[in-house]
Scaffold this active site. Sequence first.
Site: not given
Ligand code: UD1
Length: 364
Positions: A208
């Site tokens: 991811h």
């Molecule tokens: C975050 C953490 C990362 C961790 C990961 C575990 C940061 C900078 N990154 O990354 O260190 O390893 O979590 O999972 O904080 N999304 C969903 N549903 C959700 C959450 C996210 O669909 O409940 C999707 C969305 O498209 C969103 C993308 O994931 O834009 C990124 O989510 P985000 O929380 O920004 O970061 P992660 O990539 O999950």
Amino acid sequence: MAVRIAHVVGARPNYMKIAPIMREIEAAGTGFEQFLVHTGQHYDSALSDVFLDELGLPEPNVNLGVGSGSHAKQTAEIMTRFDEVIDDIRPDWVVVPGDVNSTLAAALVAVKRGIPVAHVEAGLRSRDLTMPEEVNRLLVDRISDLLLTPSRDAGDNLRAEGVDDRRIRFVGNLMIDSLVRLLPAAEARWPALQELIRTDRYVAVTLHRPRNVDDPQSFAVIQAALHEIAKDIDVVFPMHPRTRARSGAELRSSKRLRILEPLGYLDFLALQAHASAVLTDSGGIQEETTWLGVPCLTLRQATERPVTISEGTNQLVPLETAAIVAAVSEAVERERKTMRVPELWDGRAAERVVVALQSVISKS
Ligand code: UD1
């Protein structure tokens, strides 16, 4: 008056680090009053509710409901909303785990309000500032009052940055506390999981990181490798929503390549424990595979968890199709190398966290 402690979680890897601390505070009769704040960074049930439930975390006292957004927006939203919540909870200490945006945002707010911060999993360094998590780690460690480290190298990193030794406590790995406690429950899930994945010889995959999944060219390299690996062995890939939203939507399940929805904590633990090898870019999975003795191939240029390589089963793999395929096939065939469980990854880190908290609180 009871000391009021606010634990702030936001994303999937946070829950397994805070759950053991909350349990221990409860069990040890510390007299601390604790609160759980969820920032809502992760809002999908599969990335959040299932974990709170399986890890036995209480219903959060507050959910800030920030959701996704750019790093700036997400961090700023958490800061604004957490600042307001502080007036209601009035914490004496704020505990933040790991390195996600929620960790940094909550720590910044607390420090500016004059509330001391304890950072769980302090001192890890990948020395790769293109990783958002590395920026978060550096900043959170700089402003936290109590730095709770999972391994000796983490303490060395902090001292090399000039951190006063009195702020550092080597407590061990909290993620392993959760693993040790819940592995029997995870094993009980194996028969049902095996029915879902229909195999007992497989490589488990999780990816991811932005560098691997946001850029279609990088993901094409990975995709080619997965198809190649699936010619020899089943591949099981529970896909993070971020990966699906980016390049991963292109990847189709085939006979030997199973793309699944994200798994809960117990199912994923069982999936790791029974895998021939794991291919990942996660941080926590490097640690869990080390404890489980399962070969781990990490698709990154650097790791902030070097003991998983020097003592555990982890190996870094470059982003090249042939290198990934070769590393996986070697890991699957390899005799299990003699590995050591790193020091204080013993399931009792939370006890040491509580002792550390009690000692700093009694002095403050
Ligand atoms: C975050 C953490 C990362 C961790 C990961 C575990 C940061 C900078 N990154 O990354 O260190 O390893 O979590 O999972 O904080 N999304 C969903 N549903 C959700 C959450 C996210 O669909 O409940 C999707 C969305 O498209 C969103 C993308 O994931 O834009 C990124 O989510 P985000 O929380 O920004 O970061 P992660 O990539 O999950």
